[in-house]
Scaffold this motif. Structure first.
Motif, PDB file in Angstrom:
ATOM      1  N   VAL A 244       0.843  -1.206   0.000  1.00  0.00           N
ATOM      2  CA  VAL A 244       0.000   0.000   0.000  1.00  0.00           C
ATOM      3  C   VAL A 244       0.877   1.254   0.000  1.00  0.00           C
ATOM      4  N   LEU A 245       1.916   1.246   0.826  1.00  0.00           N
ATOM      5  CA  LEU A 245       2.827   2.402   0.878  1.00  0.00           C
ATOM      6  C   LEU A 245       3.485   2.636  -0.479  1.00  0.00           C
ATOM      7  N   THR A 246       3.863   1.556  -1.139  1.00  0.00           N
ATOM      8  CA  THR A 246       4.512   1.692  -2.441  1.00  0.00           C
ATOM      9  C   THR A 246       3.550   2.261  -3.474  1.00  0.00           C
ATOM     10  N   VAL A 247       2.293   1.824  -3.404  1.00  0.00           N
ATOM     11  CA  VAL A 247       1.294   2.329  -4.347  1.00  0.00           C
ATOM     12  C   VAL A 247       0.998   3.804  -4.069  1.00  0.00           C
TER      13      VAL A 247
ATOM     14  N   PRO B 153      -0.452   0.124 -10.144  1.00  0.00           N
ATOM     15  CA  PRO B 153      -0.784  -0.545  -8.886  1.00  0.00           C
ATOM     16  C   PRO B 153      -1.069  -2.039  -9.063  1.00  0.00           C
ATOM     17  N   GLN B 154      -1.662  -2.368 -10.195  1.00  0.00           N
ATOM     18  CA  GLN B 154      -1.985  -3.781 -10.445  1.00  0.00           C
ATOM     19  C   GLN B 154      -0.702  -4.628 -10.512  1.00  0.00           C
ATOM     20  N   VAL B 155       0.321  -4.054 -11.154  1.00  0.00           N
ATOM     21  CA  VAL B 155       1.606  -4.768 -11.250  1.00  0.00           C
ATOM     22  C   VAL B 155       2.208  -4.936  -9.859  1.00  0.00           C
ATOM     23  N   ILE B 156       2.130  -3.876  -9.062  1.00  0.00           N
ATOM     24  CA  ILE B 156       2.706  -3.922  -7.712  1.00  0.00           C
ATOM     25  C   ILE B 156       1.991  -4.981  -6.869  1.00  0.00           C
ATOM     26  N   TRP B 157       0.655  -4.985  -6.930  1.00  0.00           N
ATOM     27  CA  TRP B 157      -0.102  -5.959  -6.136  1.00  0.00           C
ATOM     28  C   TRP B 157       0.131  -7.383  -6.612  1.00  0.00           C
ATOM     29  N   SER B 158       0.163  -7.567  -7.935  1.00  0.00           N
ATOM     30  CA  SER B 158       0.341  -8.942  -8.424  1.00  0.00           C
ATOM     31  C   SER B 158       1.739  -9.444  -8.081  1.00  0.00           C
TER      32      SER B 158
ATOM     33  N   ARG C 128      15.778   3.822 -16.178  1.00  0.00           N
ATOM     34  CA  ARG C 128      15.161   3.759 -14.853  1.00  0.00           C
ATOM     35  C   ARG C 128      14.938   2.308 -14.422  1.00  0.00           C
ATOM     36  N   GLY C 129      14.819   2.142 -13.125  1.00  0.00           N
ATOM     37  CA  GLY C 129      14.482   0.826 -12.614  1.00  0.00           C
ATOM     38  C   GLY C 129      13.002   0.552 -12.836  1.00  0.00           C
ATOM     39  N   ASP C 130      12.640  -0.705 -12.798  1.00  0.00           N
ATOM     40  CA  ASP C 130      11.241  -1.054 -13.022  1.00  0.00           C
ATOM     41  C   ASP C 130      10.879  -2.231 -12.118  1.00  0.00           C
ATOM     42  N   ILE C 131       9.696  -2.127 -11.530  1.00  0.00           N
ATOM     43  CA  ILE C 131       9.269  -3.157 -10.575  1.00  0.00           C
ATOM     44  C   ILE C 131       9.268  -4.554 -11.188  1.00  0.00           C
ATOM     45  N   SER C 132       8.784  -4.639 -12.420  1.00  0.00           N
ATOM     46  CA  SER C 132       8.650  -5.964 -13.019  1.00  0.00           C
ATOM     47  C   SER C 132       9.987  -6.511 -13.534  1.00  0.00           C
ATOM     48  N   LEU C 133      11.021  -5.679 -13.568  1.00  0.00           N
ATOM     49  CA  LEU C 133      12.309  -6.137 -14.103  1.00  0.00           C
ATOM     50  C   LEU C 133      13.373  -6.356 -13.031  1.00  0.00           C
ATOM     51  N   LYS C 134      13.125  -5.823 -11.826  1.00  0.00           N
ATOM     52  CA  LYS C 134      14.242  -5.781 -10.877  1.00  0.00           C
ATOM     53  C   LYS C 134      14.654  -7.150 -10.352  1.00  0.00           C
TER      54      LYS C 134
END
Lengths: 193, 280
Positions: free
Chosen positions: A119-122, A134-139, B200-206
């Motif tokens: 939640v903090l990251t979103v 947000p969907q990527v972060i949650w998944s 840049r960094g990316d959540i799905s790639l890190k």
């Protein structure tokens, strides 16, 4: 019970947990696979030693966490404090219940911690110029959860073992111990209330 | 058994407010509150270093044993001596001397004549998923003073970009690695006609230790295998630091630019020593 012993032993818990977590970060390069000993310390500290201990060790463990790897000071302490306090609601006089509650609280705390951090990251991304879905972060958080539960179960077992191997209170003679259904929790080395 | 008084609600509320204030105040670059960790660092850093050396020594000893088994059939004396010497070397190398030698050997100083190069090692990597970063053993005592307009590039021994310094206390500093989702830097294609882009960094790639390049013009003429270096824009990173190599190119969602996946030039898996470029 000696307050000095409690302080010294707690410092040993914290240093050991931090040191292990720090060394493990060199061996395991994906953070969610690292057993979160600094999370388990307030969780199990709260359950086994009560609210004061949960509160204090939550703050201290959070401070160590922020010191080790947090980009800010405070979030780890805040979350640690509340986790320690929440866990202390499960502090029970009967040791068997504490075991039972520990088994429940370790996964629950892992899920809670993951959810809070997600939640903090979103809500509060590190860089405002970078779009994050947000969907990527949650998944991503959900996909990592099973592994986090597994490694934190190991971390919980380690912390519990630490509580037994290096108790906060000196062990009493066998004749003085009276654990069990008859009560006598005054003599329990795990009771700080 | 005497029951201790309950923790008063106001203690929890006051602590919560104090911690929120602490979070907000440590958001300010070069906040003096970052020094709260300095005393802990003074005590804890040598313990961590000792732990790392013990781990290293044990793994070295184990590898020496494994080696001995194999070489007994070949040339026991020679190989055992070699393993022993390697183990001794790993244990006895003085870190500072090693860094000085490395710096000279790798020509980092000559590459960046206007900068001071400070060698350090990684105390710990990220221990959590989202907000966590690296910690290195260089701090404000080494001249790493961070403010709103000043940060420092962190490179490996081959001058490949590792990240930038995010915060520092007296004895240690936090490093934001390029694969972190919070990392952004101006970059360009290597070569005289380097096209400007953003890395840049990316959540799905890190997790795969990859980074993301965007804002690449459609007519940039880039291809897989092209190398990306820092552009020098923004002042944090000197121009020309190797960032990585393009492995995949695709059209951006808005169809007006390209984006790419980049393999960093530095190897995060093997990274132990880092160098901070401190500008004049």
């Amino acid at each position: 019970m000696s307050g000095r012993r409690v302080t010294i032993v707690t410092i040993i818990y914290l240093v050991l947990a931090s040191l292990l977590q720090s060394l493990l970060s060199h061996l395991i390069h994906t953070p969610y696979r690292i057993p979160d000993l600094l999370l388990m310390l307030p969780v199990l500290g709260g359950i086994w030693f009560g609210r004061h201990y949960g509160f204090r060790v939550g703050l201290a463990a959070g401070f160590f966490r922020d010191f080790l790897a947090g980009r800010l000071l405070g979030p780890g302490m805040l979350i640690g404090m509340y986790i320690g306090l929440a866990a202390s609601l499960l502090n029970h006089a009967d040791r068997r219940f504490r075991f039972l509650f520990s088994a429940v609280a370790v996964p629950a705390a892992t899920v809670f911690h993951t959810a809070v951090m997600t939640v903090l990251t979103v809500l509060w991304p590190m860089s405002q110029s970078i779009p994050h879905d947000p969907q990527v972060i949650w998944s991503r958080a959900l996909s990592q959860l099973p592994m986090r539960l597994l490694v934190n179960a190991a971390a919980g077992a380690f912390v519990l073992a630490l509580f037994f191997l290096l108790p906060l209170k000196k062990r009493k003679k066998q004749s003085d111990l009276s654990y069990g259904k008859a009560g006598g929790v005054e003599h329990d080395v795990f009771d700080l209330t | 058994m005497a029951e201790k008084p309950r923790i008063k609600i106001f203690v929890i509320v006051i602590t919560t407010l104090a911690l929120i204030a602490l979070i907000v105040l440590t958001l300010v670059p070069n906040s003096p509150l970052m020094h709260l960790t300095s005393p802990l660092g003074r005590v804890f850093n040598p313990i961590v270093r000792l732990g790392q050396e013990v781990t290293h020594a044990v793994s070295g000893w184990l590898s020496t044993l494994t080696e001995s088994d194999r070489i007994r059939n070949e040339n026991e004396a020679l190989r055992a001596e070699n393993a022993r010497l390697q183990n001794e070397l790993a244990q006895s190398e003085d870190a500072a001397k090693q860094f000085e030698e490395l710096k000279d050997a790798l020509g980092l100083i000559s590459l960046f004549p206007d900068m001071e190069v400070r060698g350090g090692y990684i105390m710990n990597r990220a221990i959590g998923e989202w907000y966590d970063v690296f910690r290195i053993n260089l701090g404000q005592k080494d001249g790493l003073i961070i403010d709103a307009e000043r940060s420092y590039a962190v490179v490996d021994a081959n001058s490949n970009l590792v990240g930038r310094v995010l915060a520092s206390d007296l004895d240690s500093a936090k490093v934001l690695p390029i694969v972190h989702e919070g990392f952004v830097a101006g970059a360009r294609m290597q070569g005289s006609h380097g096209v400007a882009l953003r890395i840049r960094g990316d959540i799905s790639l890190k997790d795969d230790n990859l980074v993301y390049a965007d804002r690449i013009p459609l007519d940039a003429g880039i291809s897989v295998g092209d190398r990306i270096v820092t552009s020098g824009a923004g002042g944090v990173f000197p121009e020309g630091l190797p960032i990585g190599t393009i492995t995949e190119i695709r059209l951006a969602d808005d169809s007006r630019s390209l984006e790419a996946t980049v393999v960093p030039a530095t190897s995060f898996d093997r990274l132990t020593a880092v160098f901070v470029l401190v500008g004049e």
